[in-house]
Design an enzyme around this catalytic site. Sequence first.
Site, PDB file in Angstrom:
ATOM      1  N   CYS A   1       0.807  -1.224   0.000  1.00  0.00           N
ATOM      2  CA  CYS A   1       0.000   0.000   0.000  1.00  0.00           C
ATOM      3  C   CYS A   1       0.838   1.271   0.000  1.00  0.00           C
ATOM      4  CB  CYS A   1      -0.956  -0.015   1.185  1.00  0.00           C
ATOM      5  SG  CYS A   1      -1.964  -1.521   1.227  1.00  0.00           S
TER       6      CYS A   1
ATOM      7  N   HIS B   1      -2.581   7.383   6.729  1.00  0.00           N
ATOM      8  CA  HIS B   1      -2.876   6.097   6.103  1.00  0.00           C
ATOM      9  C   HIS B   1      -4.286   5.680   6.502  1.00  0.00           C
ATOM     10  CE1 HIS B   1      -2.029   2.383   4.101  1.00  0.00           C
ATOM     11  NE2 HIS B   1      -2.170   1.660   5.205  1.00  0.00           N
TER      12      HIS B   1
ATOM     13  N   GLU C   1      -0.928   4.735  14.229  1.00  0.00           N
ATOM     14  CA  GLU C   1      -0.556   5.916  13.443  1.00  0.00           C
ATOM     15  C   GLU C   1      -0.723   7.205  14.227  1.00  0.00           C
ATOM     16  OE1 GLU C   1      -1.069   7.767   8.948  1.00  0.00           O
ATOM     17  OE2 GLU C   1      -2.458   6.203   9.626  1.00  0.00           O
TER      18      GLU C   1
ATOM     19  N   LYS D   1      -9.562   7.836   3.076  1.00  0.00           N
ATOM     20  CA  LYS D   1     -10.019   6.470   2.834  1.00  0.00           C
ATOM     21  C   LYS D   1     -11.428   6.244   3.375  1.00  0.00           C
ATOM     22  CE  LYS D   1      -5.582   3.989   2.666  1.00  0.00           C
ATOM     23  NZ  LYS D   1      -4.630   5.079   2.991  1.00  0.00           N
TER      24      LYS D   1
ATOM     25  N   HIS E   1      -9.845   1.839   0.377  1.00  0.00           N
ATOM     26  CA  HIS E   1      -8.396   1.674   0.322  1.00  0.00           C
ATOM     27  C   HIS E   1      -7.988   1.181  -1.061  1.00  0.00           C
ATOM     28  CE1 HIS E   1      -4.361   1.026   1.262  1.00  0.00           C
ATOM     29  NE2 HIS E   1      -4.437   0.180   2.276  1.00  0.00           N
TER      30      HIS E   1
ATOM     31  N   PHE F   1       1.555  -3.775   3.890  1.00  0.00           N
ATOM     32  CA  PHE F   1       1.858  -5.110   4.398  1.00  0.00           C
ATOM     33  C   PHE F   1       3.333  -5.418   4.138  1.00  0.00           C
ATOM     34  CE2 PHE F   1      -2.634  -7.206   4.065  1.00  0.00           C
ATOM     35  CZ  PHE F   1      -3.069  -6.404   5.108  1.00  0.00           C
TER      36      PHE F   1
END
Length: 419
Positions: A165, A307, A318, A339, A344, A405
């Site tokens: 991502c 994010h 975060e 998002k 996403h 990831f």
Amino acid sequence: MELRRVVVTGLGALTPIGNNVADYWNALLAGKSGGAPITYFDTENFKTKFACEVKGFDLAAFFDRKEGKKLDLFSKYALVAADEAVKDCGIDLENFNADRIGVIWGSGIGGIETFQEEVRNYANGNGTPRFNPFFIPKMIADIASGNISMRYGFRGPNFSTVSACASSTNALIDAFNYIRLNKADMFVSGGSEAAINETGIGGFNALQALSTRNDSPETASRPFDKERDGFVMGEGAGALILEELEHAKARGAKIYAEVVGGGMSADAHHLTAPHPEGLGAINVMRNALDDTFGLIKPEDIDYVNVHGTSTPLGDIAEVTAIKTVFGDQAYKMNISSTKSMTGHLLGAAGAIESIASILAVQNDIVPPTINHSTDDENIDPALKLTFNKAEKRTVNAALSNTFGFGGHNASVIFRKYEE
């Protein structure tokens, strides 16, 4: 050597809430959700039955039948967004140095739809190896950058970044560095993804990463909300034209913003979970700030496009990292997760979120985090998370975060352009 300055001179977007930059931006400010039941396949046996699909865009009008058969959907999305950005930047395609214009493009997965269909056809063909001759060229993740360069004749550096991502943010940072090191004058950069299919939804369901709020798809992406239960899959593409400042000025280009720093780091912790203390996120934001060489200090950041995927662990990690990096400034700047509206976009997330950050800088308005109804006691309520409504404020500098990831982290910083 003296580093050259880099500016953004063109934008292109194909998203679940708008099929061009203007529509995308207006939908962000209006707090529009892209969540809806999946239309691409029968979801009866799937835990998650909804996503943020691109809506109402006629790909057949953009690609003729022969060309369309050679392209996976993620490449089609890339070409659509790149076309808008190239036109927006106003470069004279009949009179340019093709050797100094490159393409760096990100995708976390690449042609997963093509891979799924070819394997399905093989399995249904009693094992007879009859594969489409375009199977491999359609599937490989680097092919989008190749297709863009071939369409316009750009012969500069050309490659793709794959960091889950964080892929398209990595692409932007690489393009930024190539230009400021005088290895090119201009790049088409960004990312695309098209993973809303049985394989994509089923795979992320198996990871228990997706929301299963099937009764209310439009409110399922709810970053920072106590009732969040996973992310919502999105798709589409974002393209940015990055250009050396003097090159842009010489041709009279409009300038959206200046790119001033980019950071990268690794969590080195877990396949899918963030570091519990947010160490990778802390490092990547500090690295991005350090990369500005003093131009931007923590107190200069007015907006962080996080994010913020709407996962139970990720959102907490975060905002904890933001408080560590920014100290008192964390309570003065705005934070939001777009998002909540787009879902996403995986490898394309950084590109469309960079566009949102740039337009926030240009227009002095912060898009909201929608779908918030219940505070999470683990998230500091004093933070300005811009819940449910856009907020007007001066945005001189914005930072955009993307985490992938494998522990891949990338952050990029934009500021208002000044002579």
